[in-house]
Scaffold this motif. Structure first.
Motif, PDB file in Angstrom:
ATOM      1  N   ARG A   1      23.065  30.919  11.852  1.00  0.00           N
ATOM      2  CA  ARG A   1      24.492  30.660  11.959  1.00  0.00           C
ATOM      3  C   ARG A   1      25.119  31.238  13.225  1.00  0.00           C
ATOM      4  O   ARG A   1      26.303  31.082  13.462  1.00  0.00           O
TER       5      ARG A   1
ATOM      6  N   LYS B   1      31.525  24.317   4.460  1.00  0.00           N
ATOM      7  CA  LYS B   1      31.827  24.069   5.875  1.00  0.00           C
ATOM      8  C   LYS B   1      33.308  24.163   6.188  1.00  0.00           C
ATOM      9  O   LYS B   1      34.160  24.114   5.304  1.00  0.00           O
TER      10      LYS B   1
ATOM     11  N   ARG C   1      26.083  23.212   2.320  1.00  0.00           N
ATOM     12  CA  ARG C   1      27.144  22.191   2.259  1.00  0.00           C
ATOM     13  C   ARG C   1      28.533  22.799   2.454  1.00  0.00           C
ATOM     14  O   ARG C   1      29.519  22.090   2.560  1.00  0.00           O
TER      15      ARG C   1
ATOM     16  N   LYS D   1      24.341  21.000  15.336  1.00  0.00           N
ATOM     17  CA  LYS D   1      23.936  20.606  13.977  1.00  0.00           C
ATOM     18  C   LYS D   1      22.416  20.711  13.841  1.00  0.00           C
ATOM     19  O   LYS D   1      21.898  21.218  12.858  1.00  0.00           O
TER      20      LYS D   1
ATOM     21  N   GLU E   1      22.924  15.373   8.639  1.00  0.00           N
ATOM     22  CA  GLU E   1      22.539  16.764   8.437  1.00  0.00           C
ATOM     23  C   GLU E   1      21.427  16.965   7.415  1.00  0.00           C
ATOM     24  O   GLU E   1      20.705  17.930   7.463  1.00  0.00           O
TER      25      GLU E   1
ATOM     26  N   LYS F   1      35.057  24.342   1.335  1.00  0.00           N
ATOM     27  CA  LYS F   1      35.388  23.355   2.370  1.00  0.00           C
ATOM     28  C   LYS F   1      36.825  23.596   2.802  1.00  0.00           C
ATOM     29  O   LYS F   1      37.728  23.666   1.974  1.00  0.00           O
TER      30      LYS F   1
ATOM     31  N   ASN G   1      35.875  21.946   8.428  1.00  0.00           N
ATOM     32  CA  ASN G   1      35.936  20.632   9.064  1.00  0.00           C
ATOM     33  C   ASN G   1      36.908  20.615  10.247  1.00  0.00           C
ATOM     34  O   ASN G   1      38.056  21.064  10.119  1.00  0.00           O
TER      35      ASN G   1
ATOM     36  N   MET H   1      30.360  30.343   8.560  1.00  0.00           N
ATOM     37  CA  MET H   1      30.485  29.006   7.982  1.00  0.00           C
ATOM     38  C   MET H   1      29.939  27.957   8.945  1.00  0.00           C
ATOM     39  O   MET H   1      30.076  28.089  10.167  1.00  0.00           O
ATOM     40  N   TYR H   2      29.417  26.899   8.397  1.00  0.00           N
ATOM     41  CA  TYR H   2      28.975  25.758   9.200  1.00  0.00           C
ATOM     42  C   TYR H   2      30.200  24.986   9.692  1.00  0.00           C
ATOM     43  O   TYR H   2      31.158  24.774   8.948  1.00  0.00           O
ATOM     44  N   SER H   3      30.183  24.579  10.974  1.00  0.00           N
ATOM     45  CA  SER H   3      31.298  23.794  11.524  1.00  0.00           C
ATOM     46  C   SER H   3      30.914  22.332  11.539  1.00  0.00           C
ATOM     47  O   SER H   3      29.906  21.963  12.143  1.00  0.00           O
ATOM     48  N   ASN H   4      31.734  21.528  10.919  1.00  0.00           N
ATOM     49  CA  ASN H   4      31.463  20.095  10.912  1.00  0.00           C
ATOM     50  C   ASN H   4      32.502  19.401  11.787  1.00  0.00           C
ATOM     51  O   ASN H   4      33.701  19.616  11.602  1.00  0.00           O
TER      52      ASN H   4
END
Ligand code: SF4
Length: 559
Positions: free
Chosen positions: A501, A383, A381, A492, A535, A338, A385, A410-413
């Protein structure tokens, strides 16, 4: 003898599926206040500290702050003969405490209600008590000395009140808590027997009432305060930047262990599943490296040692902080990556007065993590941020942030920017300088029974209540802000349904969603309400019709 009860509740809950007061976080505010009181009060014998409440007593899943919940809560307060009620107020529980405390005050006017916490601005808002008539006193800034002197004052002692505002509007002077002698102690160790008892009975109550085991998370304070002033943040209520540390290694310790080690032993012994280390800058003080070393050693010797929950790394000294992070991952204390970057544009970061290294350097470091821990980086999980709505941001920042994070896999939150009254951004000069617009909107994570198009007033009243209100803030146009929010949720949905991704095509083809976004915006204009999809719940919300359109366009873009 007067009975004192402190109640806390951690973490914001929007969903009605879970209880309004989160059942997982165990806060120790009560014991921090009590440590000071037991050491410094002039009138110790006049007060009896009841066991603190972690407000998991309801309401039942699927309900808001119901009459039944209030009845149950007030009946407990009456049975325990509470004289002084203390509540710890944050942005995520402000409305809930308002509903609870106004009911308590109506039914038991004799109970003195003392509120504290960064979300309250009684010390600078002359209208505060008009809207919050149910609070008798508000503690602002550090609460330890404020609470003790206030209790002494209430029992008739002639004490100098600090960091307190009384309901007649008197603001007593501000003082930073710097009692080094007291901070050599440990609230956790001093009250460990009671803490064990409280957590045990809490756990049993959850099992009995909800028929499930809850993984409990201890909130752990080793460091008090933050040296920075990020404009969106109300850490230390925006009053000061002093950093202080609990414990003192120079003192002789039992078993030769510093307090932090004994506290970690205690949390393991109690059986906490995780620890949320509340230190906002892990790695900034030399003690942090020692803590990480001890925690890793403990985990190696005893796999039941609690893991870390959401580590906050120092924004500078990244070489060192990343070493600590890697060590914790290697020892199984951290299970995901994170990185809190907020925005990648140096101008936006400058507007936030946030310390940060250039993205070009940061990116290389994140890449190293990903190469070293590919499985963890691939965890859904993990991410990066961001915050959306910050001063200086435009939609092109949104796209750049998303694209850069995605290039790393990476996932963008995207959190939305909320104006906190005690944050630097909440002050008039900042609002004017950046032309910030802010408005209350309703946000729900629930699946609505009909499309928003067909929503009725009754459904709105049921699904969008006062507890769903947030203060959305932005410096771009309202429509652009909305498009960013919509983009983040379309992204999302795309990410969590396909786990794909790659966003390049999504960003380049986003104009294809324009009609759907316009429809959504019209609905938003009418209701000031957003229903979004958490999510972890893939089959909910975003209203069938709109969701279907989004899925169709997404399919076209990616086929
Ligand atoms: S966001 Fe973190 S680093 Fe910035 S002021 Fe708040 S606590 Fe400190």
């Amino acid at each position: 003898m007067k009975n004192i009860k402190i109640i806390t509740s951690e973490y914001r809950i929007y969903q009605k599926e879970v209880r309004i007061f989160n059942a997982r976080f165990v806060s120790f505010v009560n014991y921090f206040l009590r440590l000071h009181f037991d050491n410094k009060s002039l009138d110790k014998s006049k007060y009896n500290w009841l066991q603190p409440e972690i407000l998991a007593i309801g309401p039942e899943p699927g309900e808001g702050v119901t009459t039944e919940f209030l009845d149950e809560f007030c009946s407990n307060i009456e049975k325990q003969k509470v004289d002084v009620l203390g509540v710890s107020v944050y942005v995520w529980n402000k409305i809930q405490f308002k509903l609870v405390c106004q009911e308590v005050k109506k039914r038991f006017p004799h109970i003195v209600i003392i509120a504290g916490g960064p979300e309250l601005d009684a010390h600078k808002n002359p209208n505060f008590f008009k809207d919050n008539w149910f609070y008798d006193y508000v503690v602002y800034g550090d609460g330890e000395r404020a609470f003790t002197t206030l209790l002494d004052h209430l029992s008739g002692q002639n004490t100098e009140l600090v960091n307190v505002v009384s309901s007649d509007g008197t603001v007593y002077p501000h003082q930073v808590f710097t009692d080094k002698e007291l901070m050599k102690g440990s609230p956790y160790l001093t009250y460990k027997d009671e803490i064990k008892e409280v957590v045990q009975s809490y756990r049993s109550m959850i099992i009995k009432k909800y028929k499930r085991i809850e993984h409990l998370i201890a909130i752990w304070e080793t460091t008090k305060g933050c040296p920075y002033t990020c404009s969106f943040c109300d850490w230390s209520s925006g009053l000061h930047n002093k950093v202080r540390f609990w414990g003192n290694k120079k003192e002789p310790f039992i078993n030769d262990k510093p307090n932090y080690a004994k506290e970690l032993d205690l949390f393991t012994d109690i059986g906490f599943h995780s620890i949320q280390w509340s230190n906002p800058n892990v790695g900034l003080s030399p003690q942090d490296s020692e803590i990480v070393d001890y925690w890793c050693k403990l985990k190696k010797e005893n796999p039941a040692t609690p893991q870390s929950f959401v580590l906050q790394l120092s924004k500078i000294k990244k070489e060192l902080t990343h070493q600590l992070y890697k060590k914790m991952i290697t020892h199984g204390l951290e299970k995901r990556l994170k990185f809190d970057v907020q925005d990648l544009d140096p101008k936006v970061i400058q507007n936030l007065a946030r310390p940060e290294i250039p993205w070009s350097e940061h990116k290389v470091m994140i890449r190293e993590f990903i190469d070293e821990f590919p499985a963890i980086a691939g965890d859904f999980r993990s991410k990066i941020n961001f915050i959306w709505g910050l001063p200086g941001q435009t939609l092109s920042h949104f796209d750049f942030n998303l694209t850069e994070a995605t290039q790393l896999g990476m996932y963008s939150n995207f959190f939305y920017f909320e104006l906190l009254p005690n944050s630097p951004a909440g002050q008039l000069d900042y609002i004017e300088k950046f032309e910030l617009k802010h408005e209350p909107i309703y946000v729900t994570h629930l699946q609505l029974p009909v499309d928003l198009k067909h929503i009725t007033k009754d459904i709105l009243n049921e699904y969008f209540t006062e507890t769903n209100l947030v203060t959305s803030t932005y410096s771009m146009s309202r429509k652009d802000w909305f498009v960013g929010i919509a983009k983040s949720y379309i992204y999302k949905r795309h990410f969590f349904t396909t786990m794909n991704r790659s966003v390049d095509r999504f960003v380049l083809n986003f104009s294809k969603y324009q009609t759907v976004i316009d429809q959504m915006y019209d609905m938003f204009q009418e209701n000031r309400a957003i229903a979004i999809q958490p999510e972890h719940l893939l089959e909910t919300s975003l209203y069938h019709e709109i969701r279907n359109s989004i899925d169709k366009i997404t399919q076209e873009i990616y086929s």
